[in-house]
Structure formats: structure tokens, C-alpha cells
Design a protein around this motif. Structure first.
Motif, PDB file in Angstrom:
ATOM      1  N   ASN A 171      -9.317   3.520   7.166  1.00 51.59           N
ATOM      2  CA  ASN A 171      -9.635   2.504   6.014  1.00 51.59           C
ATOM      3  C   ASN A 171      -9.558   3.290   4.585  1.00 51.59           C
ATOM      4  O   ASN A 171      -9.868   2.740   3.369  1.00 51.59           O
ATOM      5  CB  ASN A 171     -10.728   1.623   5.911  1.00 51.59           C
ATOM      6  CG  ASN A 171     -11.049   0.922   7.248  1.00 51.59           C
ATOM      7  OD1 ASN A 171      -9.811   0.570   7.972  1.00 51.59           O
ATOM      8  ND2 ASN A 171     -12.126   0.849   7.880  1.00 51.59           N
ATOM      9  N   HIS A 172      -9.175   4.550   4.552  1.00 50.53           N
ATOM     10  CA  HIS A 172      -9.302   5.358   3.097  1.00 50.53           C
ATOM     11  C   HIS A 172      -8.209   4.997   2.323  1.00 50.53           C
ATOM     12  O   HIS A 172      -8.732   4.879   1.122  1.00 50.53           O
ATOM     13  CB  HIS A 172      -8.804   6.766   3.663  1.00 50.53           C
ATOM     14  CG  HIS A 172      -7.658   6.978   3.698  1.00 50.53           C
ATOM     15  ND1 HIS A 172      -6.794   6.837   4.984  1.00 50.53           N
ATOM     16  CD2 HIS A 172      -6.634   7.364   2.786  1.00 50.53           C
ATOM     17  CE1 HIS A 172      -5.625   7.259   4.942  1.00 50.53           C
ATOM     18  NE2 HIS A 172      -5.521   7.678   3.581  1.00 50.53           N
ATOM     19  N   ASP A 173      -7.338   4.192   2.438  1.00 47.82           N
ATOM     20  CA  ASP A 173      -6.259   3.638   1.457  1.00 47.82           C
ATOM     21  C   ASP A 173      -6.192   2.208   1.235  1.00 47.82           C
ATOM     22  O   ASP A 173      -5.335   1.600   0.492  1.00 47.82           O
ATOM     23  CB  ASP A 173      -4.625   4.132   1.914  1.00 47.82           C
ATOM     24  CG  ASP A 173      -4.353   3.679   3.420  1.00 47.82           C
ATOM     25  OD1 ASP A 173      -5.392   2.938   4.177  1.00 47.82           O
ATOM     26  OD2 ASP A 173      -3.367   3.775   3.722  1.00 47.82           O
ATOM     27  N   GLN A 227      -6.717  12.028   6.567  1.00 42.88           N
ATOM     28  CA  GLN A 227      -7.646  10.812   6.057  1.00 42.88           C
ATOM     29  C   GLN A 227      -8.325   9.968   6.921  1.00 42.88           C
ATOM     30  O   GLN A 227      -7.600   9.670   7.991  1.00 42.88           O
ATOM     31  CB  GLN A 227      -7.094  10.101   4.822  1.00 42.88           C
ATOM     32  CG  GLN A 227      -6.563  11.253   3.557  1.00 42.88           C
ATOM     33  CD  GLN A 227      -7.738  11.904   3.198  1.00 42.88           C
ATOM     34  OE1 GLN A 227      -8.646  11.534   2.781  1.00 42.88           O
ATOM     35  NE2 GLN A 227      -7.541  13.183   2.974  1.00 42.88           N
ATOM     36  N   LEU A 273       0.717  -1.348  -0.010  1.00 44.76           N
ATOM     37  CA  LEU A 273      -0.171   0.039  -0.072  1.00 44.76           C
ATOM     38  C   LEU A 273       1.050   1.141  -0.080  1.00 44.76           C
ATOM     39  O   LEU A 273       2.073   1.173   0.538  1.00 44.76           O
ATOM     40  CB  LEU A 273      -0.827   0.156   1.222  1.00 44.76           C
ATOM     41  CG  LEU A 273      -1.831  -1.286   1.398  1.00 44.76           C
ATOM     42  CD1 LEU A 273      -2.660  -1.074   2.792  1.00 44.76           C
ATOM     43  CD2 LEU A 273      -2.721  -1.225   0.247  1.00 44.76           C
ATOM     44  N   ALA A 274       0.312   2.311  -0.620  1.00 44.34           N
ATOM     45  CA  ALA A 274       1.288   3.558  -0.811  1.00 44.34           C
ATOM     46  C   ALA A 274       1.340   4.148   0.613  1.00 44.34           C
ATOM     47  O   ALA A 274       0.457   4.037   1.482  1.00 44.34           O
ATOM     48  CB  ALA A 274       0.622   4.437  -1.879  1.00 44.34           C
ATOM     49  N   PRO A 297       0.958   6.753   3.639  1.00 43.03           N
ATOM     50  CA  PRO A 297       0.009   8.061   3.629  1.00 43.03           C
ATOM     51  C   PRO A 297       0.809   9.315   3.712  1.00 43.03           C
ATOM     52  O   PRO A 297       2.102   9.181   4.070  1.00 43.03           O
ATOM     53  CB  PRO A 297      -0.800   7.785   4.905  1.00 43.03           C
ATOM     54  CG  PRO A 297       0.348   6.752   5.619  1.00 43.03           C
ATOM     55  CD  PRO A 297       0.936   5.812   4.594  1.00 43.03           C
ATOM     56  N   LYS A 298       0.166  10.407   3.647  1.00 42.85           N
ATOM     57  CA  LYS A 298       0.816  11.512   3.618  1.00 42.85           C
ATOM     58  C   LYS A 298       0.521  12.232   5.030  1.00 42.85           C
ATOM     59  O   LYS A 298      -0.872  12.282   5.319  1.00 42.85           O
ATOM     60  CB  LYS A 298       0.089  12.570   2.695  1.00 42.85           C
ATOM     61  CG  LYS A 298       0.708  12.218   1.298  1.00 42.85           C
ATOM     62  CD  LYS A 298      -0.048  13.252   0.243  1.00 42.85           C
ATOM     63  CE  LYS A 298       0.526  13.119  -1.157  1.00 42.85           C
ATOM     64  NZ  LYS A 298       0.159  14.194  -2.172  1.00 42.85           N
ATOM     65  N   SER A 340      -2.098  11.288   9.368  1.00 43.89           N
ATOM     66  CA  SER A 340      -2.855  11.574   7.989  1.00 43.89           C
ATOM     67  C   SER A 340      -4.191  12.186   8.423  1.00 43.89           C
ATOM     68  O   SER A 340      -4.805  11.802   9.646  1.00 43.89           O
ATOM     69  CB  SER A 340      -3.170  10.366   7.189  1.00 43.89           C
ATOM     70  OG  SER A 340      -3.963  10.967   6.102  1.00 43.89           O
ATOM     71  N   ASN A 360       0.479   4.049   9.709  1.00 52.25           N
ATOM     72  CA  ASN A 360      -0.466   5.007   9.813  1.00 52.25           C
ATOM     73  C   ASN A 360      -0.088   6.094  10.643  1.00 52.25           C
ATOM     74  O   ASN A 360      -0.845   6.980  10.751  1.00 52.25           O
ATOM     75  CB  ASN A 360      -1.997   4.340  10.020  1.00 52.25           C
ATOM     76  CG  ASN A 360      -2.647   3.690   9.003  1.00 52.25           C
ATOM     77  OD1 ASN A 360      -2.460   3.828   7.818  1.00 52.25           O
ATOM     78  ND2 ASN A 360      -3.213   2.550   9.439  1.00 52.25           N
TER      79      ASN A 360
END
Length: 314
Positions: A94-96, A91, A5-6, A8-9, A89, A41
Motif C-alpha cells: 500500500n505504499h503508493d 516498497q 497511480l504512478a 512502481p519501480k 518493488s 505491482n
């Protein structure tokens, strides 16, 4: 193997920690489970852990990967403090992860280290809940729809009562009683998911009030659940049943036995307890600073973000 998975920012800064005091009347020791786990995360930027006044202590990683301190207490008052500045993040949960229709895996398809999370445990007595679970959720589609239905039912039918927790109550007990605290919501969600061979584990950590005001301004450790679907662990939190921002995981395991912030051996009792978890402007607060809630910028519907941290910063 699950696909990568990418990263997160991280565009929000939070301060999390706790202060605890124990009074020892005789020989006693503690296991302390206070430090955030290494997780994709969040990124711990600065961290300080004070274990009393030169108390004998060792640290180890338990079988679930949690960071645990083992401490021998002195007679009298023993004070502990953890403080951390963490990047997260903006966000929500579970957004990613893959779309929420991720299918559940059959037991013979699960990784071997996940199998223990479909077994009954001390507080998640899923074997007692099988008839109830199949009656309520047996007709719901496998996978995420069933996980969501279980969370919705608990949210709608179990009353949250702050300070009503009991250390001897299991998921079955909470179903009979009809109310509890976040720990009880998590145990019931885990047990019900396990009746369908959906791996579910207990999680403890910090949850700042980002984008979700708390009118009572509670700050406490929070417990919730994660379920394993389609090769990934998804957050499910029946206490709120809405995606939240900023979970910082301290520990996970089969139930609260693995997630307790402290386990006492011998003649000691908890006499002081304070937890903090709140958003701060980047660079304005350091670990060990006095608590100053005038610098708090969460506890409102508006989500305030910053320029994402550079990789070198986290």
C-alpha cells in the motif's frame, strides 16, 4: 473512476513457482489456477507452465479475471510445474496508495463490479457474524481505522497453526475454533469487513520472505485479503498484520472457491506439492532451472535491491 497511480519501480527479482503431482484412478480433470495475474505491482519477465505429458488442456479467464487451465488427466501420475521470474518493488504493501484514512464508500456509490464483494459467500458467511462484528468494531471509525482494527483483532486472537486448514470451515467456524491457517485468517477478515458493507475479496499468491525472516523456512501459497476504500483496493493481511514486500498475486475472488490452486473433478488426488518464492540476484536463474536455494538472498531483515528495471525490460 479511481485516479491513475504512478507505476512502481521494480528493483527486486524473485523466482516463484510450484510443482504438483496428481494420481488419477479413473476419469478425472482439473482446473489449475497457478499463473500470476497481470498486475501493476509486479511484472512477469519469464514464465513456463508444464501441464503433464501432452495432456488435453485449454486456458480461459474466469469471471474475476484469473488465468485458469482446464486439464484432462491420464490414469496414473500427472505432473505439473509452473516457474516464473518476476520483477517487483522493494516498497511495502500500500505504499503508493492514498493515505490510509481513505473513506469507505456507501453501497450506492460503489462500482457495479465491486458490489459482489460485500455479499456473504460460501466461506465468508458475514451474515452469521453481524452481531459479533458490531459488538467488537461498531464504535470504530469507518474506513481504514475499522479495517485495521479488524486485522489487529484477528492477529491477536486467532492462533496460526500451520497445516491445520480444513476445506469445509467458514469464517464463522474459525471464529468458534480460534485457530487456523492463512486462508482462515483471510476469510474471517473478509467476512467481518463485509458486515459493514466494506468490499473485501480473497487473494492468493506468492509472498517471498523479503525483509521478514521465516525461521521455519516455509514456502507455500499465501492467502490474504484486499478491501476497497476510496476507489482503490488495499492489502490487509491479518496473518502478519505488518506491511510486507513482494506479494505476487495469482488470483482473487469472493473466497477460496475462486482462489483454489486446483479444483479436482473425478477420481484423482494430490500426491506431491512443492512451492517456491524467493529473491534471487538478477540474471542468475532462469525458468526451468533446478531449484538452488544457495542463490536465495532473502529470508533476512536486510532488503537487497538492484538498479530498477527499464521499461523495455518489463
Amino acid at each position: 473512476m479511481s485516479p491513475m497511480l504512478a507505476a512502481p519501480k521494480f528493483d527486486i527479482t524473485v523466482r516463484v513457482g510450484c510443482s504438483l503431482a496428481y494420481e488419477a484412478t479413473g476419469p478425472a480433470s482439473l482446473l489449475l489456477n497457478l499463473q500470476p495475474r497481470p498486475e501493476r505491482n509486479h511484472a512477469v519477465l519469464f514464465e513456463a507452465l508444464a501441464l503433464g505429458q501432452n495432456l488435453p488442456a485449454t486456458q480461459f479467464t474466469d469471471s474475476h479475471g484469473n488465468r485458469v487451465s482446464r486439464v484432462t488427466l491420464n490414469r496414473g501420475t500427472n505432473v505439473f510445474r509452473h516457474d516464473a521470474i518476476v520483477a517487483i518493488s522493494s516498497q511495502p504493501d500500500n505504499h503508493d496508495l492514498p493515505k490510509p484514512n481513505a473513506a469507505e464508500l456507501a453501497p450506492d456509490e460503489l462500482p457495479s463490479d465491486v458490489l459482489r464483494y460485500i455479499m456473504p459467500s460460501r466461506y465468508c458467511d458475514s451474515d452469521k457474524l453481524a452481531n459479533f462484528a458490531w459488538e467488537k468494531f461498531g464504535q470504530v471509525e469507518h474506513g481504514q481505522p475499522r479495517v485495521t482494527a479488524i486485522s489487529q483483532w484477528i492477529h491477536d486472537n486467532i492462533e496460526y497453526r500451520y497445516m491445520s486448514g480444513r476445506p469445509d470451515f467458514s469464517a464463522w467456524d474459525i471464529l468458534q475454533r480460534g485457530y487456523g491457517v492463512c486462508r482462515d485468517f483471510a476469510h474471517l477478515a473478509i467476512a467481518l469487513n463485509r458486515t459493514f458493507n466494506i468490499p473485501a475479496r480473497y487473494v492468493t499468491g506468492h509472498l517471498p520472505d523479503i525483509g521478514f525472516p521465516d525461521p521455519d523456512n516455509h514456502m507455500d501459497f499465501h492467502a490474504y485479503a484486499e478491501v476497497y476504500l476510496g476507489g482503490h483496493w488495499f492489502t490487509t493481511d491479518a496473518r502478519f498484520h505488518v506491511p510486507r514486500i513482494g506479494r505476487i498475486k495469482i488470483s482473487h475472488g469472493q473466497d477460496a472457491v475462486d482462489g483454489a490452486f486446483s479444483t479436482i473433478y473425478g477420481g484423482a488426488s494430490l500426491t506431491y506439492f512443492q512451492v517456491w518464492a524467493y529473491q534471487v540476484p538478477r540474471g542468475t536463474v532462469g525458468v526451468g532451472d533446478d531449484l538452488d536455494f544457495t542463490k536465495r538472498i532473502d529470508n533476512q531483515f536486510t532488503v537487497r535491491t538492484e538498479e530498477p528495471y527499464l521499461a523495455a525490460e518489463v
